[in-house]
Design a protein around this motif. Structure first.
Motif: not given
Ligand code: NZQ
Ligand code: ZN
Length: 385
Positions: A74-82, A155-164
């Motif tokens: 949810q915080t990531v989405r706020q940053g993307v919006e800005i 909210t979905k009990n999900e925690k995942w790593g990503t990378g690039a």
């Protein structure tokens, strides 16, 4: 040793006063999104110094604050919006791993036409990102020089790593003085996290002496300096050694050439996803239980080396020596560093989620150094409970 390609483009400025290099951001544009957490950077003064330097460099500063430990989508989405609304040119993260990871996915989300959670679930969708800069304030994750980010949707009990590759920071400022204010709890958890990164690599190495001996050196550095930093929070050399060792634990220097599948991390990420616990504490609790579970005739030589070369132990009986190495690790985490010793001590009151957590972790753990099934993982959770 397996084949690998290594490319770490991060420019590192290490040492006292290196925050002055923030002036270099002016080469990358005019608008910067400053990302930080719950306020530690205001208390210890880094915020004011950074603001002054950014303004002096002629940059316009926007802000995303309140990034949570175990950063939320949810915080990531706020940053993307800005970023999209203000046409931001670059991101500056000041904080620990959570703030920097959040910034990485914000940077990728700004260049993605869709929801940023897609990028967390599938790193191959990350094709571009805004340039990422950081001032690291907590030695632990190594995110300051790696390609990864870990984001949660609790909210979905999900925690995942990503990378690039494009998530590797362009520039990282590592001033050990900025970690003087880190609490005992986070210093201990951070030391456990960087040790876990090193050990996940160490135990998946085959015929990679170069990486193996570097990993042993990193572990000894952490074991020596972690307790000093706990006792003397403003001991510069202890903080500096922890900081640099933590960076190397995961930037590829000891991991490249080894089997890439980690297993204690996927198990811990389930604990954080369901119970929002501190990552390093979860790792410290699970690692000895995992070691005892995978110790076998086949893995014995690895554990003998661990006991001898990391802990300086010796015994003619190899099994006794292997167990002594694991016991030394337990003593270090739970006595010397004061980390809670079991899952109950971090607030996990019953075993009701073990089945679902083990089911989710079993996919990545199937390719680990010692492949783990769902049943293996449940046993490890129970042993750590
Ligand atoms: O939010 P603020 O107020 O800044 O306070 C933070 C937070 O409460 C505080 N802190 C940070 N620097 C401080 C300070 N307090 C006083 N003085 C300072 N100088 O410490 C608390 C924890 O911060 P956080 O950033 O959450 O800790 P950490 O660096 O351990 O990051 C943990 C996150 O990184 C992920 C973890 O899963 C977890 O979400 N990881 C990221 C990895 C990566 N990107 O490669 C790999 C790791 O394995 C890990 O999974
Ligand atoms: Zn970690």
């Amino acid at each position: 040793m397996y084949n690998f390609t290594m490319q770490i483009p991060t420019k590192v400025h290490f040492g006292k006063g290196t925050i002055s290099h923030l002036s270099e951001l002016a080469e990358y544009g005019k608008k910067v999104l400053l990302v930080y957490g719950g306020g530690s950077i205001k208390k210890n003064g880094i915020y004011d110094v950074a603001q002054e330097l950014l303004k002096a460099a002629g940059l316009k500063v926007y802000e995303l604050s309140g990034v949570e430990p175990n950063p939320r989508i949810q915080t990531v989405r706020q940053g993307v919006e800005i970023c999209k609304k203000e046409s931001i040119d670059m991101i500056l993260a000041i904080g620990g791993g959570s703030t920097i990871d959040c910034s990485k996915v914000v940077a990728a989300g700004a260049k993605y036409d869709g929801d940023a959670w897609d990028l967390v679930l599938d790193g191959s969708k990350i094709k571009a990102a805004l340039p990422i800069f950081d001032v690291l304030t907590l030695s632990a994750t190594g995110t300051e020089m790696d390609a990864f980010a870990v984001i949660s949707d609790l909210t979905k009990n999900e925690k995942w790593g990503t990378g690039a590759q494009c998530l590797i920071p362009t520039m990282s400022i590592l001033d050990p003085e900025y970690t003087f204010s880190v609490s005992k709890k986070q210093t201990a958890a951070g030391t456990a996290d960087m040790m876990s990164h090193t050990m996940e690599n160490y135990f998946s190495m085959e015929n990679a002496d170069c990486q193996k001996f570097m990993a042993e050196g990193l572990l000894r550095t952490m074991i020596k300096n972690g307790p000093i930093a706990l006792r003397e929070p403003d001991n510069y050399d202890a903080r500096a050694n922890l900081m640099w060792a933590g960076t190397h634990a995961i930037n590829g220097i000891v991991g490249d050439g080894c089997s890439p599948a980690w297993c204690v991390h996927p198990m811990e990420h389930e604990l954080s996803a369901f119970y929002d616990i501190t990552h390093g504490e979860g790792l410290a609790i699970l690692t000895p239980a995992w070691m005892e579970h995978v110790l076998s005739e086949k893995t014995l030589p690895h554990f003998v080396d661990f006991a001898k070369n990391v802990w300086g132990l010796d015994d003619d009986d190899e099994w006794a020596l292997a167990h002594a190495g694991i016991d030394a690790l337990k003593k270090f985490f739970f006595e010397t560093m004061g980390i809670p010793a079991n899952l109950r001590a971090v607030g996990i009151e019953d075993e009701k989620n073990f089945d679902i957590m083990a089911e989710k972790a079993s996919k990545p753990c199937a390719n680990a150094y010692v492949p783990l099934t769902k049943e293996d993982i449940i046993e490890i959770f129970k042993a750590a409970f």
